[in-house]
Scaffold this motif. Structure first.
Motif, PDB file in Angstrom:
ATOM      1  N   GLU A 262       0.835  -1.202   0.000  1.00  0.00           N
ATOM      2  CA  GLU A 262       0.000   0.000   0.000  1.00  0.00           C
ATOM      3  C   GLU A 262       0.870   1.252   0.000  1.00  0.00           C
ATOM      4  O   GLU A 262       0.557   2.246  -0.662  1.00  0.00           O
ATOM      5  CB  GLU A 262      -0.939   0.000   1.204  1.00  0.00           C
ATOM      6  CG  GLU A 262      -2.090  -0.984   1.076  1.00  0.00           C
ATOM      7  CD  GLU A 262      -3.178  -0.735   2.095  1.00  0.00           C
ATOM      8  OE1 GLU A 262      -3.063   0.219   2.893  1.00  0.00           O
ATOM      9  OE2 GLU A 262      -4.162  -1.499   2.091  1.00  0.00           O
ATOM     10  N   GLU A 263       1.981   1.214   0.754  1.00  0.00           N
ATOM     11  CA  GLU A 263       2.898   2.360   0.750  1.00  0.00           C
ATOM     12  C   GLU A 263       3.434   2.602  -0.658  1.00  0.00           C
ATOM     13  O   GLU A 263       3.501   3.753  -1.114  1.00  0.00           O
ATOM     14  CB  GLU A 263       4.066   2.097   1.718  1.00  0.00           C
ATOM     15  CG  GLU A 263       3.694   2.242   3.181  1.00  0.00           C
ATOM     16  CD  GLU A 263       4.891   1.994   4.085  1.00  0.00           C
ATOM     17  OE1 GLU A 263       5.010   2.666   5.106  1.00  0.00           O
ATOM     18  OE2 GLU A 263       5.711   1.118   3.756  1.00  0.00           O
ATOM     19  N   LEU A 264       3.809   1.536  -1.345  1.00  0.00           N
ATOM     20  CA  LEU A 264       4.340   1.676  -2.704  1.00  0.00           C
ATOM     21  C   LEU A 264       3.315   2.334  -3.622  1.00  0.00           C
ATOM     22  O   LEU A 264       3.639   3.245  -4.395  1.00  0.00           O
ATOM     23  CB  LEU A 264       4.726   0.296  -3.244  1.00  0.00           C
ATOM     24  CG  LEU A 264       5.278   0.242  -4.671  1.00  0.00           C
ATOM     25  CD1 LEU A 264       6.565   1.053  -4.775  1.00  0.00           C
ATOM     26  CD2 LEU A 264       5.519  -1.206  -5.085  1.00  0.00           C
ATOM     27  N   CYS A 265       2.061   1.889  -3.547  1.00  0.00           N
ATOM     28  CA  CYS A 265       1.005   2.477  -4.370  1.00  0.00           C
ATOM     29  C   CYS A 265       0.794   3.948  -4.027  1.00  0.00           C
ATOM     30  O   CYS A 265       0.604   4.791  -4.916  1.00  0.00           O
ATOM     31  CB  CYS A 265      -0.306   1.704  -4.188  1.00  0.00           C
ATOM     32  SG  CYS A 265      -0.259   0.005  -4.808  1.00  0.00           S
ATOM     33  N   LEU A 266       0.827   4.262  -2.737  1.00  0.00           N
ATOM     34  CA  LEU A 266       0.635   5.648  -2.309  1.00  0.00           C
ATOM     35  C   LEU A 266       1.791   6.537  -2.767  1.00  0.00           C
ATOM     36  O   LEU A 266       1.586   7.677  -3.199  1.00  0.00           O
ATOM     37  CB  LEU A 266       0.491   5.715  -0.789  1.00  0.00           C
ATOM     38  CG  LEU A 266      -0.823   5.160  -0.226  1.00  0.00           C
ATOM     39  CD1 LEU A 266      -0.694   4.923   1.269  1.00  0.00           C
ATOM     40  CD2 LEU A 266      -1.972   6.119  -0.512  1.00  0.00           C
ATOM     41  N   TYR A 267       3.010   6.031  -2.670  1.00  0.00           N
ATOM     42  CA  TYR A 267       4.166   6.804  -3.117  1.00  0.00           C
ATOM     43  C   TYR A 267       4.046   7.128  -4.605  1.00  0.00           C
ATOM     44  O   TYR A 267       4.329   8.248  -5.045  1.00  0.00           O
ATOM     45  CB  TYR A 267       5.469   6.035  -2.877  1.00  0.00           C
ATOM     46  CG  TYR A 267       5.835   5.829  -1.432  1.00  0.00           C
ATOM     47  CD1 TYR A 267       5.415   6.735  -0.452  1.00  0.00           C
ATOM     48  CD2 TYR A 267       6.587   4.732  -1.031  1.00  0.00           C
ATOM     49  CE1 TYR A 267       5.755   6.543   0.876  1.00  0.00           C
ATOM     50  CE2 TYR A 267       6.938   4.542   0.297  1.00  0.00           C
ATOM     51  CZ  TYR A 267       6.515   5.440   1.244  1.00  0.00           C
ATOM     52  OH  TYR A 267       6.835   5.250   2.556  1.00  0.00           O
ATOM     53  N   ALA A 268       3.638   6.124  -5.390  1.00  0.00           N
ATOM     54  CA  ALA A 268       3.511   6.347  -6.837  1.00  0.00           C
ATOM     55  C   ALA A 268       2.457   7.410  -7.120  1.00  0.00           C
ATOM     56  O   ALA A 268       2.662   8.302  -7.956  1.00  0.00           O
ATOM     57  CB  ALA A 268       3.141   5.032  -7.526  1.00  0.00           C
ATOM     58  N   GLY A 269       1.328   7.329  -6.425  1.00  0.00           N
ATOM     59  CA  GLY A 269       0.279   8.327  -6.622  1.00  0.00           C
ATOM     60  C   GLY A 269       0.710   9.709  -6.202  1.00  0.00           C
ATOM     61  O   GLY A 269       0.440  10.706  -6.889  1.00  0.00           O
ATOM     62  N   GLU A 270       1.391   9.804  -5.071  1.00  0.00           N
ATOM     63  CA  GLU A 270       1.835  11.107  -4.585  1.00  0.00           C
ATOM     64  C   GLU A 270       2.931  11.680  -5.472  1.00  0.00           C
ATOM     65  O   GLU A 270       3.028  12.903  -5.658  1.00  0.00           O
ATOM     66  CB  GLU A 270       2.329  10.980  -3.143  1.00  0.00           C
ATOM     67  CG  GLU A 270       2.679  12.290  -2.470  1.00  0.00           C
ATOM     68  CD  GLU A 270       1.506  13.240  -2.352  1.00  0.00           C
ATOM     69  OE1 GLU A 270       1.746  14.432  -2.092  1.00  0.00           O
ATOM     70  OE2 GLU A 270       0.344  12.796  -2.525  1.00  0.00           O
ATOM     71  N   LEU A 271       3.776  10.820  -6.033  1.00  0.00           N
ATOM     72  CA  LEU A 271       4.816  11.286  -6.955  1.00  0.00           C
ATOM     73  C   LEU A 271       4.182  11.984  -8.149  1.00  0.00           C
ATOM     74  O   LEU A 271       4.619  13.062  -8.571  1.00  0.00           O
ATOM     75  CB  LEU A 271       5.666  10.097  -7.414  1.00  0.00           C
ATOM     76  CG  LEU A 271       6.758  10.396  -8.447  1.00  0.00           C
ATOM     77  CD1 LEU A 271       7.750  11.415  -7.907  1.00  0.00           C
ATOM     78  CD2 LEU A 271       7.473   9.101  -8.844  1.00  0.00           C
ATOM     79  N   HIS A 272       3.125  11.392  -8.705  1.00  0.00           N
ATOM     80  CA  HIS A 272       2.404  12.020  -9.815  1.00  0.00           C
ATOM     81  C   HIS A 272       1.844  13.372  -9.393  1.00  0.00           C
ATOM     82  O   HIS A 272       1.918  14.355 -10.142  1.00  0.00           O
ATOM     83  CB  HIS A 272       1.257  11.115 -10.272  1.00  0.00           C
ATOM     84  CG  HIS A 272       1.645  10.175 -11.371  1.00  0.00           C
ATOM     85  ND1 HIS A 272       2.027  10.609 -12.616  1.00  0.00           N
ATOM     86  CD2 HIS A 272       1.723   8.829 -11.404  1.00  0.00           C
ATOM     87  CE1 HIS A 272       2.316   9.571 -13.367  1.00  0.00           C
ATOM     88  NE2 HIS A 272       2.146   8.473 -12.658  1.00  0.00           N
ATOM     89  N   ARG A 273       1.259  13.418  -8.208  1.00  0.00           N
ATOM     90  CA  ARG A 273       0.640  14.670  -7.751  1.00  0.00           C
ATOM     91  C   ARG A 273       1.688  15.763  -7.577  1.00  0.00           C
ATOM     92  O   ARG A 273       1.469  16.926  -7.955  1.00  0.00           O
ATOM     93  CB  ARG A 273      -0.101  14.431  -6.437  1.00  0.00           C
ATOM     94  CG  ARG A 273      -1.084  15.532  -6.067  1.00  0.00           C
ATOM     95  CD  ARG A 273      -1.950  15.100  -4.897  1.00  0.00           C
ATOM     96  NE  ARG A 273      -1.213  15.108  -3.671  1.00  0.00           N
ATOM     97  CZ  ARG A 273      -1.138  16.160  -2.830  1.00  0.00           C
ATOM     98  NH1 ARG A 273      -1.764  17.284  -3.129  1.00  0.00           N
ATOM     99  NH2 ARG A 273      -0.452  16.094  -1.711  1.00  0.00           N
ATOM    100  N   GLN A 274       2.823  15.420  -7.005  1.00  0.00           N
ATOM    101  CA  GLN A 274       3.875  16.409  -6.794  1.00  0.00           C
ATOM    102  C   GLN A 274       4.432  16.898  -8.132  1.00  0.00           C
ATOM    103  O   GLN A 274       4.730  18.088  -8.302  1.00  0.00           O
ATOM    104  CB  GLN A 274       4.989  15.819  -5.926  1.00  0.00           C
ATOM    105  CG  GLN A 274       4.577  15.500  -4.501  1.00  0.00           C
ATOM    106  CD  GLN A 274       4.272  16.748  -3.691  1.00  0.00           C
ATOM    107  OE1 GLN A 274       4.771  17.843  -3.984  1.00  0.00           O
ATOM    108  NE2 GLN A 274       3.434  16.601  -2.673  1.00  0.00           N
TER     109      GLN A 274
END
Length: 615
Positions: A262-274
């Motif tokens: 779940e952390e990996l998925c969240l990091y990927a999503g947040e990377l896109h947002r940033q």
């Protein structure tokens, strides 16, 4: 009343019933017990009613009449049709659990007999295992022979449901690695192969019984365990080495906890947002630095590649879901004495694995509703000039940014009757949303009375809850008198399920990703202190950790009586202040609104707070 099924039970459907029934009964027990000595809240009562209905309908169509009867009695009590205290409901639930366990025990032998199939035609296990060997595996075999260990080949048959083959292979591999010196296995544990055969090659110094014990697990049948000759394996033709990260290694298995995934998925999503925020910032300032623009494009492509890699490991084709539902439909039609042909299309479309589990339950409800309520018997269809064999179609297709899954029948259409006796027969041109709101309302039914299969208006209520609240989708309904009904499930393709902790501080409610939550505890004033800049810290297990409020201005004069939520990303930690914890739930995160999620407990959208802002 007998707890033996009144008809032959399909092995895969029996396993689904066993799995679902255990889950629903556990949820029923938890819901009723949480009420203590008080009466159930309206929401808890509706939730428990859904669980009881699901147990009843699955038990009824499989022919477990006593389980269905007791679930029906519990439904009556929960719906208010029969007067019963909370203690009486718990007593009925205890009877239901006992009857369910008895049904499973009595059915197990016959289901195992039904699941015996002809041996699959395949290459010999030794051939398959030899092909899977890497140079390192061969070196291990040579070393084992020099130590005097014997070489064994093992073959098993997995009788589990298709979707559970991979977890079962992981279990077998793990058990063998603990008990023996495992050299190779086929298929690999992380393979998506649907073969039910599993073979392994291992070396052993002691008694072979340790290997027998390792594979003595539920849904696994040992077919063969024999000692074999080292030379017979080692002299087989070497395969051409496959280039990759490690020469000669085609696959790498990485075990990861659910939290880490779940952390990996969240990091990927947040990377896109940033990156999106950085792109917007640069466009507003009209920078002409081509190096920055180029680096940003490269970073965006890398982020997309990370997303694609995660998706490939997390997505499953709908064909697996459709297959189980199709068999369910055929069995149910036979049980009810109706003739139905089932057609599926679009099974190649993929969905996120947890979404597939929810979709299966949704489709089971819709198919059960269509066959029980919509499809006519052969005689009635002939009198209406229809093909005596009804058609039920389950399909999926992409429409814009959505994936739409439809269940269509050519039955009698919908005629709605409420439990209060008010009748409504919406025309075929009625607004889809208005019609769906009407028939999925709790208490609405297409029948005058409820029986032990269905008819209480709960099934579509369950569908509504699961699709709209759990998957962030919507349901569309079209119906025409004497021509049939189509139910469409429209899901956002870009959505991602995420587990969150819902908390409240003052008038603000917010969601924190559970993957980053490591502790929840009561705050004490004696452990709080401020530094020279006025920043608030809290001493937790001897470490002073910065304390934040979601709204920076909302930090109180004292933390006494508040709740602390410990967050962690890597080695960085922070404590977030909360007045109370509302719930922990699974929500949908849409790319279009990444900072908002819909909370089932609050029944509205709230802010999703990503911990990186505190860390």
């Amino acid at each position: 009343m007998s707890n033996v099924s009144s008809r032959q039970v399909d092995p895969e459907l029996f396993r689904l019933f066993r799995q679902d029934g255990r889950q629903y009964l556990s949820l029923l027990q938890r819901t009723l017990q949480q009420a203590g000595g008080e009466s159930l809240s309206t929401e808890d009562r509706r939730r428990a009613l859904r669980y009881a209905h699901s147990v009843k309908s699955e038990a009824a169509f499989l022919g477990y009449t006593n389980v269905a009867r007791l679930a029906h009695r519990l439904e009556d009590a929960l719906s208010g049709r029969a007067t019963a205290s909370l203690q009486e409901m718990l007593a009925t639930l205890a009877e239901l659990e006992s009857s369910f366990s008895e049904a499973l025990e009595r059915a197990q032998g016959s289901v195992e007999a039904l699941s015996e199939t002809e041996e699959e035609e395949s290459e010999p296990a030794e051939e398959l295992l030899s092909e899977a060997l890497t140079p390192r595996d061969r070196d291990m075999m040579v070393e084992a022979r020099e130590r005097g260990e014997r070489l064994f080949v093992l073959e098993c048959e997995l009788t589990e449901h298709t979707q559970m083959l991979m977890p079962r292979r992981y279990l077998l591999t793990g058990n063998l690695e603990e008990a023996v010196n495992l050299v190779a296995s086929h298929p690999p544990p992380d393979s998506e192969a649907t073969t039910r055969r599993f073979s392994a090659l291992f070396t052993l110094e002691g008694d072979r019984s340790v290997a027998e014990n390792a594979v003595d697990v539920d849904q696994v049948k040992l077919l063969r365990l024999e000692e074999t000759d080292y030379d017979a394996i080692l002299r087989r033709k070497d395969e051409t080495l496959v280039s990759g990260m490690i020469a000669g290694t085609e696959q790498v298995r990485v075990e990861m906890s659910t939290r880490s995934y779940e952390e990996l998925c969240l990091y990927a999503g947040e990377l896109h947002r940033q990156l999106d925020q950085l792109r917007d910032h640069l466009s507003r300032h009209e920078t002409s630095d081509s190096r920055i623009a180029g680096s940003l494009r490269t970073a965006s492509r890398l982020a997309e590649s990370v997303d694609d890699t995660i998706a490939r490991t997390s997505m499953v084709p709908l064909s697996g879901v459709f297959g189980g539902v199709e068999q369910h439909a055929r069995n149910l039609a036979g049980f009810l004495g109706k003739s139905v042909r089932v057609i599926t299309a679009g099974g190649s479309h993929e969905v996120f694995l947890p979404v597939s589990h929810v979709l299966r339950d949704v489709l089971l409800h819709l198919v059960r509703n269509a066959i029980d309520h919509g499809v006519e018997f052969r005689g009635e269809r002939r009198r209406r000039g229809k093909d005596p064999v009804a058609t039920l179609r389950i399909s999926s297709r992409e429409e814009g940014d959505d994936l739409v899954i439809r269940v269509s029948d050519d039955g009698r259409g919908i005629r709605v009757e409420s439990q209060g006796g008010v009748k409504a027969a919406p025309a075929g041109s009625a607004d889809s949303r208005e019609l769906w709101d009407l028939v999925s309302r709790s208490g609405m039914s297409t029948r005058k009375s409820a029986d032990e299969l269905s008819g209480r208006g709960v099934g579509l209520d369950v569908v509504r809850t699961q699709v709209e609240r759990y998957l962030g989708g919507r349901v569309e309904l079209e119906t025409e008198a004497k021509r049939g009904t189509t139910v469409g499930i429209r899901l956002p393709r870009a959505g991602q399920l995420v587990s969150v902790l819902i908390a409240r501080h003052g008038r603000t409610e917010f969601a924190l990703p559970s993957a980053h939550v490591f502790a929840v505890f009561d705050l004490e004033a004696r452990h709080a202190s401020r530094d020279r800049s006025g920043n608030l810290f809290y001493r937790y297990h001897g470490e002073a950790i910065r304390l934040y409020a979601v709204e920076r201005s909302a930090i109180p004069a004292t933390v006494e009586g508040h709740t602390g939520i410990l967050l962690r990303i890597g080695r960085r930690r922070a404590v977030v202040l909360a007045g109370e914890i509302v719930s922990q739930e699974t929500v949908i995160r849409n790319v279009s609104t990444p900072d908002q999620v819909f909370s089932q407990a609050l029944n509205r959208d709230i802010g999703l707070v990503f911990p990186i802002q505190f860390l």
